[in-house]
Design an enzyme around this catalytic site. Structure first.
Site, PDB file in Angstrom:
ATOM      1  CE1 TYR A  71      -7.693   5.301  -3.226  1.00 32.52           C
ATOM      2  CE2 TYR A  71      -9.370   5.744  -1.578  1.00 32.52           C
ATOM      3  CZ  TYR A  71      -8.331   4.964  -2.055  1.00 32.52           C
ATOM      4  OH  TYR A  71      -7.913   3.863  -1.347  1.00 32.52           O
ATOM      5  CD  GLN A 105       2.549  -5.060  -4.051  1.00 31.69           C
ATOM      6  OE1 GLN A 105       2.059  -5.206  -2.939  1.00 31.69           O
ATOM      7  NE2 GLN A 105       3.852  -5.090  -4.252  1.00 31.69           N
ATOM      8  CB  VAL A 107      -3.341   2.599  -7.985  1.00 32.27           C
ATOM      9  CG1 VAL A 107      -3.681   1.290  -7.277  1.00 32.27           C
ATOM     10  CG2 VAL A 107      -3.054   3.694  -6.949  1.00 32.27           C
ATOM     11  CG  ASP A 108       2.013   5.191  -9.647  1.00 30.95           C
ATOM     12  OD1 ASP A 108       2.294   4.486 -10.635  1.00 30.95           O
ATOM     13  OD2 ASP A 108       2.690   5.171  -8.598  1.00 30.95           O
ATOM     14  CG  HIS A 123      -3.096  -3.566  -5.267  1.00 33.61           C
ATOM     15  ND1 HIS A 123      -2.117  -3.315  -4.329  1.00 33.61           N
ATOM     16  CD2 HIS A 123      -3.384  -4.892  -5.145  1.00 33.61           C
ATOM     17  CE1 HIS A 123      -1.830  -4.429  -3.662  1.00 33.61           C
ATOM     18  NE2 HIS A 123      -2.575  -5.406  -4.149  1.00 33.61           N
ATOM     19  CB  CYS A 135     -24.855  -1.512 -12.465  1.00 34.73           C
ATOM     20  SG  CYS A 135     -24.308  -0.221 -13.590  1.00 34.73           S
ATOM     21  CB  CYS A 159     -27.208   1.319 -11.615  1.00 37.64           C
ATOM     22  SG  CYS A 159     -25.714   1.574 -10.649  1.00 37.64           S
ATOM     23  CG  ASN A 223      13.020  -2.230   0.089  1.00 36.07           C
ATOM     24  OD1 ASN A 223      13.239  -1.248   0.784  1.00 36.07           O
ATOM     25  ND2 ASN A 223      11.820  -2.784  -0.010  1.00 36.07           N
TER      26      ASN A 223
END
Ligand code: OAD
Length: 257
Positions: A71, A105, A107-108, A123, A135, A159, A223
């Protein structure tokens, strides 16, 4: 891959009159910025990597360092790329229409960087981190610049659990408030513009069904390949986000001139 000019004009006419537009985007939206999709046969991320090994809480528990580093590489890539003309076209729609909400959707964070102000990130966002144990509540966001660097992944300062990317993994639920707002917007939308999603992953893929069957919205799908949502849509524009969206913008401009 050609679109009949009449199809483009029809899409522009619908967009011009939209009162409550929802734009639903997937990985294809970011492809021309240089971020690979998930399911393209050769270059898609899931063609090269096994999501079970990288994108589940169980994978993180088994091998936190591997998942963290995968990631991190993707996060750093996001800072190297730029939004493209399609992202900017969507942001510019806000000046033209009463309501435009981007439900993504991805995440960038590219929609926000292009200037879209109302973006629902179903997402999560790969540039953010949170505590694996959440936590202090979900999400317990952490600023990794402030975390001790003596371990990979770093630890939550509250935590001691590991820090992790603030993205939704397989076997996890979506952020509830984001999903509920997206559903309610889809129910009230008069037009939904779908760009660059395979329409396979739930619950995001059910949003156009909600908009069409319960809300009666007009659906436009962009698309290069016919995707799972294409049969549901009123108009299928076969082309890429970076190609089709600027053409639509040009038609919208013309009609104003
Ligand atoms: P997919 O990889 O499943 O689908 C990408 C879609 O984009 C395909 O239908 C392609 O045909 C299309 N496409 C490719 N190039 C394009 C271009 N230049 N312009 C427009 N479209 C193009 O990606 P998603 O549908 O976003 O989830 O996948 C949904 C979710 O599955 C992702 O958010 C991710 C993944 O596992 C999580 O990480 C939770």
């Amino acid at each position: 891959m050609t679109i009949h000019p009449a199809q483009l004009r029809a899409a522009a006419d619908v967009l011009r009159q939209a009162q409550r537009l929802v734009v639903l985007t997937g990985a294809g939206m970011s492809k021309e910025s240089g971020i690979p999709t998930f399911r393209d046969a050769l270059e898609g991320m899931w063609a090269q990597f096994d999501p079970e090994e990288l994108a589940t809480p169980q994978a993180f528990q088994r091998n936190p360092r591997l998942v963290w580093e995968w990631y991190e590489a993707r996060r750093l890539k996001v800072f190297e790329v730029q939004p493209h003309a399609g992202h900017y076209m969507l942001a510019a729609l806000e000046a033209r229409l009463p309501q435009v909400v981007v439900v993504t959707q991805n995440v960038d964070g590219l929609h926000k960087r292009a200037g879209s102000t109302d973006v629902i990130e179903l997402h999560g966002n790969i540039t953010q981190h949170k505590c694996f144990a959440n936590c202090l509540g979900d999400p317990t966001l952490l600023n990794i610049a402030t975390l001790a660097t003596d371990s990979v992944p770093p630890h939550c300062p509250y935590c001691g659990a590991y820090a992790r990317p603030n993205v939704v993994w397989f076997n996890e639920v979506l952020p509830m408030a984001a999903l509920e707002r997206a559903q309610s917007l889809c129910l009230r939308a008069d037009v939904v513009l779908i760009v660059g999603t395979s329409g396979i992953v739930q619950p995001a893929a059910s949003l156009p069904y909600l908009a069409k069957r319960q809300g009666g919205a007009y659906l436009i799908d962009v698309n290069p390949q016919r995707d799972e949502l294409a049969p549901l849509c009123d108009l299928f524009l076969q082309g890429t986000a970076g190609g089709v969206l600027p053409q639509l913008a040009a038609l919208l401009e013309q009609s104003e001139g």
